[in-house]
Design an enzyme around this catalytic site. Sequence first.
Site, mmCIF file in Angstrom:
data_model
loop_
_atom_site.group_PDB
_atom_site.id
_atom_site.type_symbol
_atom_site.label_atom_id
_atom_site.label_comp_id
_atom_site.label_asym_id
_atom_site.label_seq_id
_atom_site.Cartn_x
_atom_site.Cartn_y
_atom_site.Cartn_z
ATOM 1 N N GLU A 157 67.646 -58.531 13.009
ATOM 2 C CA GLU A 157 66.876 -59.593 12.346
ATOM 3 C C GLU A 157 65.373 -59.486 12.608
ATOM 4 O O GLU A 157 64.765 -60.393 13.214
ATOM 5 C CB GLU A 157 67.403 -60.978 12.742
ATOM 6 C CG GLU A 157 68.834 -61.200 12.285
ATOM 7 C CD GLU A 157 69.308 -62.636 12.389
ATOM 8 O OE1 GLU A 157 68.640 -63.464 13.037
ATOM 9 O OE2 GLU A 157 70.373 -62.944 11.799
ATOM 10 N N GLU A 304 76.759 -59.666 11.017
ATOM 11 C CA GLU A 304 76.982 -60.995 11.606
ATOM 12 C C GLU A 304 77.377 -61.979 10.514
ATOM 13 O O GLU A 304 76.782 -61.994 9.429
ATOM 14 C CB GLU A 304 75.710 -61.560 12.264
ATOM 15 C CG GLU A 304 75.353 -60.953 13.581
ATOM 16 C CD GLU A 304 74.160 -61.648 14.235
ATOM 17 O OE1 GLU A 304 73.937 -62.855 13.982
ATOM 18 O OE2 GLU A 304 73.449 -60.963 14.994
HETATM 19 C C1 NOJ Z 1 71.485 -64.287 14.447
HETATM 20 C C2 NOJ Z 1 71.145 -63.587 15.718
HETATM 21 O O1 NOJ Z 1 71.194 -62.205 15.556
HETATM 22 C C3 NOJ Z 1 71.965 -64.030 16.909
HETATM 23 O O2 NOJ Z 1 71.277 -63.632 18.054
HETATM 24 C C4 NOJ Z 1 72.210 -65.520 16.844
HETATM 25 O O3 NOJ Z 1 72.856 -65.970 17.983
HETATM 26 C C5 NOJ Z 1 73.041 -65.824 15.609
HETATM 27 N N1 NOJ Z 1 72.366 -65.360 14.429
HETATM 28 C C6 NOJ Z 1 73.341 -67.299 15.420
HETATM 29 O O4 NOJ Z 1 72.184 -68.010 15.233
#
Ligand code: NOJ
Length: 391
Positions: A157, A304
């Site tokens: 991200e 994710e």
């Molecule tokens: C994106 C992130 O990569 C991760 O670190 C985070 O915990 C999750 N989304 C949930 O917000």
Amino acid sequence: MTRQFPDGFLWGAATAAHQIEGGNVASDWWKLEHRPDGPCAEPSGDACDSYHRYPEDVAIVAGLGLGSYRFSIEWSRIEPEPGEFSRVQLDHYRRMIATVLDAGLRPTVTLHHFTSPFWFTKGGGWARADSADRFLRYCETVAPLLTEAAYVCTFNEPNIAASFARYFEPGYVAPAGLPDPDSRISDGLTRAHLRVRDALRAEVGPRVGWAVATQSFSGVDGPDELSAAYAYERETRFLEVAVDDDWLGVQAYSRTIVGPDGPLPVSDETERTLMDWEYYPEALGSALREAHRIAPRVPLIVTENGIAAADDRRRIDYVRTALGEVLTAIDDGVDVRGYFYWSLLDNFEWAHGYRPTFGLVAVDRDTFARIPRPSAHWLGAVARANALDAD
Ligand code: NOJ
């Protein structure tokens, strides 16, 4: 009705070093968490003690019948001071990767998941003139560990990292919600990604990409110019960077509806997750289509997707709907190669601390005992069948 996933579809669960390992003291976030005026609800502390308990985590992933474990290597452990590389920490991650492989899993390895060494951030972070050189040097140091990885992710991200970077600006007072991204940081992350991608490909093969937070931006009545303009600096430009990558990670949780003054608040009648995000599993379908529109030749991986839920049954509902979206996207010609649930464990959710529970597995905060939830077994059954039943 049963809907089948393509042969070879990769199933997994994801984590990140800082969120689960504990004691990540040389990182920039550790410092941030201890700043009295900082944005964090609580410090990460011992997290899930996965630094020591990773064999247990790996065994759970394998026992569920998933095929891959996505985790990150922590730069601030490998290089706690500029140019000081730790053989002990390299050995740690070498052993960890061997444990993943011995369990019959394919490692999916992230090289940077939000945290950097404190020295790097203190010196300007991704806006430093030498940021790509510094990151490349670390990545080349760990490259020999990556030869068996299914996928190598340079940055997790980068679009959210460009917002989080604001927290480290001297005197910065965090607003409610996510700060606006800093375009100098976005530029630095982009340069570093492209440098490292080209260098690593030579060492680990064509398995290098990055994973973008896809936020399903739209106007009240669907995509429009206003929402596209809002999305550009926050998402689109990062998807565009991936057009020549080996794969592209899509990370979808909810949607963002944009009005003339920015994102609209979620209405009171709408179901929300423990993150206060709209419960909207359909976001994964629009995220995959958007990534495919921008990078049509690049295979997509859902690196994710998940929900912070108090009620685990809602987690199963959410993932079921999201996986239906994956299947529909595949039917429509989108090349989706895998699905990773976020997260394997309840863990440290950045500024929110430990309150939001994303895990397939609960973690007792006193004993660190891992307690798999019904959703873990449900997802394992879907993965083993490589198919989704309608109910
Ligand atoms: C994106 C992130 O990569 C991760 O670190 C985070 O915990 C999750 N989304 C949930 O917000």
